[in-house]
Scaffold this motif. Sequence first.
Motif, mmCIF file in Angstrom:
data_model
loop_
_atom_site.group_PDB
_atom_site.id
_atom_site.type_symbol
_atom_site.label_atom_id
_atom_site.label_comp_id
_atom_site.label_asym_id
_atom_site.label_seq_id
_atom_site.Cartn_x
_atom_site.Cartn_y
_atom_site.Cartn_z
ATOM 1 N N ARG A 122 0.546 11.010 -5.896
ATOM 2 C CA ARG A 122 -0.614 11.105 -5.016
ATOM 3 C C ARG A 122 -1.460 9.841 -5.151
ATOM 4 N N TRP A 123 -1.923 9.320 -4.062
ATOM 5 C CA TRP A 123 -2.797 8.150 -4.004
ATOM 6 C C TRP A 123 -2.133 6.876 -4.520
ATOM 7 N N GLY A 124 -0.826 6.815 -4.386
ATOM 8 C CA GLY A 124 -0.109 5.600 -4.764
ATOM 9 C C GLY A 124 -0.131 4.602 -3.623
ATOM 10 N N PRO A 125 0.475 3.440 -3.841
ATOM 11 C CA PRO A 125 0.501 2.406 -2.807
ATOM 12 C C PRO A 125 1.272 2.876 -1.570
ATOM 13 N N ARG A 126 0.875 2.350 -0.411
ATOM 14 C CA ARG A 126 1.543 2.739 0.829
ATOM 15 C C ARG A 126 1.382 1.663 1.896
ATOM 16 N N THR A 127 2.377 1.620 2.762
ATOM 17 C CA THR A 127 2.316 0.659 3.866
ATOM 18 C C THR A 127 1.298 1.084 4.909
ATOM 19 N N LEU A 128 1.202 2.395 5.156
ATOM 20 C CA LEU A 128 0.269 2.872 6.166
ATOM 21 C C LEU A 128 -0.061 4.338 5.929
ATOM 22 N N ASP A 129 -1.328 4.646 6.019
ATOM 23 C CA ASP A 129 -1.808 6.017 5.896
ATOM 24 C C ASP A 129 -2.732 6.275 7.080
ATOM 25 N N LEU A 130 -2.429 7.289 7.863
ATOM 26 C CA LEU A 130 -3.255 7.670 9.009
ATOM 27 C C LEU A 130 -3.688 9.116 8.818
ATOM 28 N N ASP A 131 -4.992 9.346 8.748
ATOM 29 C CA ASP A 131 -5.524 10.689 8.526
ATOM 30 C C ASP A 131 -6.469 11.082 9.650
ATOM 31 N N ILE A 132 -6.317 12.299 10.148
ATOM 32 C CA ILE A 132 -7.289 12.839 11.097
ATOM 33 C C ILE A 132 -8.512 13.227 10.263
ATOM 34 N N GLY A 181 7.132 2.053 7.733
ATOM 35 C CA GLY A 181 7.708 2.068 6.397
ATOM 36 C C GLY A 181 7.086 3.026 5.413
ATOM 37 N N ARG A 182 6.262 3.941 5.885
ATOM 38 C CA ARG A 182 5.633 4.914 4.981
ATOM 39 C C ARG A 182 6.693 5.804 4.359
ATOM 40 N N GLN A 183 6.634 5.914 3.051
ATOM 41 C CA GLN A 183 7.515 6.822 2.326
ATOM 42 C C GLN A 183 6.633 7.778 1.546
ATOM 43 N N ARG A 184 6.767 9.036 1.848
ATOM 44 C CA ARG A 184 5.974 10.048 1.142
ATOM 45 C C ARG A 184 6.611 10.306 -0.211
ATOM 46 N N LYS A 185 5.822 10.112 -1.254
ATOM 47 C CA LYS A 185 6.311 10.271 -2.621
ATOM 48 C C LYS A 185 5.490 11.340 -3.315
ATOM 49 N N SER A 186 5.968 11.751 -4.463
ATOM 50 C CA SER A 186 5.242 12.767 -5.221
ATOM 51 C C SER A 186 3.958 12.191 -5.817
ATOM 52 N N ASP A 235 -3.337 0.236 -10.955
ATOM 53 C CA ASP A 235 -2.343 -0.836 -11.040
ATOM 54 C C ASP A 235 -1.615 -1.019 -9.707
ATOM 55 N N GLN A 236 -2.394 -1.082 -8.639
ATOM 56 C CA GLN A 236 -1.871 -1.308 -7.296
ATOM 57 C C GLN A 236 -2.857 -2.200 -6.551
ATOM 58 N N PRO A 237 -2.402 -2.845 -5.477
ATOM 59 C CA PRO A 237 -3.298 -3.741 -4.735
ATOM 60 C C PRO A 237 -4.466 -2.983 -4.099
ATOM 61 N N ILE A 278 -9.898 8.815 13.265
ATOM 62 C CA ILE A 278 -8.707 8.640 12.445
ATOM 63 C C ILE A 278 -8.999 7.583 11.388
ATOM 64 N N GLY A 279 -8.701 7.920 10.131
ATOM 65 C CA GLY A 279 -8.814 6.952 9.045
ATOM 66 C C GLY A 279 -7.504 6.198 8.908
ATOM 67 N N LEU A 280 -7.596 4.885 8.750
ATOM 68 C CA LEU A 280 -6.428 4.031 8.575
ATOM 69 C C LEU A 280 -6.519 3.352 7.216
ATOM 70 N N GLY A 281 -5.403 3.248 6.521
ATOM 71 C CA GLY A 281 -5.393 2.566 5.238
ATOM 72 C C GLY A 281 -4.024 1.990 4.936
ATOM 73 N N SER A 282 -4.012 0.865 4.224
ATOM 74 C CA SER A 282 -2.767 0.220 3.815
ATOM 75 C C SER A 282 -3.057 -0.697 2.635
ATOM 76 N N ASN A 283 -2.088 -0.783 1.716
ATOM 77 C CA ASN A 283 -2.215 -1.790 0.661
ATOM 78 C C ASN A 283 -0.881 -2.451 0.337
ATOM 79 N N LEU A 284 0.087 -2.323 1.238
ATOM 80 C CA LEU A 284 1.391 -2.975 1.069
ATOM 81 C C LEU A 284 1.811 -3.664 2.364
ATOM 82 N N ALA A 285 2.664 -4.702 2.220
ATOM 83 C CA ALA A 285 3.315 -5.335 3.377
ATOM 84 C C ALA A 285 2.314 -5.790 4.441
ATOM 85 N N GLN A 286 1.427 -6.699 4.075
ATOM 86 C CA GLN A 286 0.406 -7.247 4.981
ATOM 87 C C GLN A 286 -0.491 -6.166 5.559
ATOM 88 N N PRO A 287 -1.338 -5.569 4.725
ATOM 89 C CA PRO A 287 -2.175 -4.438 5.145
ATOM 90 C C PRO A 287 -2.984 -4.685 6.417
#
Length: 168
Positions: free
Chosen positions: A91-101, A84-89, A52-54, A8-17
């Motif tokens: 793609r590849w924007g900032p996110r609190t948490l991304d979990l990918d198989i 707090g993940r919010q799926r938005k239109s 233009d994102q962390p 599982i890939g984990l990624g975050s760049n918001l809210a204390q990644p």
Amino acid sequence: MQSVISYIGLGSNLAQPDQQLQDALRAIHGLKDTHVKQCSSFYASKPMGPQDQPDYVNAVVAIATQLSAGELLPHLQAIEQLHGRQRKSERWGPRTLDLDIILYGDEQIQSENLVVPHYGMKTREFVLYPLREIAPELVLPCGDSLVSVLKSVPKNGLEVIRKNVTWK
């Protein structure tokens, strides 16, 4: 059912990644019929999409699970939502948490909701280098070795920011 090793890939760049990834690891370890076997270091990486994102914090975790890939996916999405993940239109924007198989055993899955191996894994340094850290001898379902795939993927500024990650 016998356990399957999944990555599982984990990624975050918001809210204390860093904390987002740490909390996600504990949540994954707590899933029914699933436990974390190994986790890579945490890596800092440049954003893949809009610049233009962390920067991101990324890792890859190996789990043993008796859940099917289709059963595992909604559990991971629920963990994302709890964080707090919010799926938005966008793609590849900032996110609190991304979990990918990234991988699910040797399976190759093409469904409406899930593609495994993950469609971008062979080009993403923030997946491949952490994956090599925990599975250096890995051979992908297509027959390519992880080491051979890495030869054409530069680090692109990827750097270890935390070693010896725990999940208990």
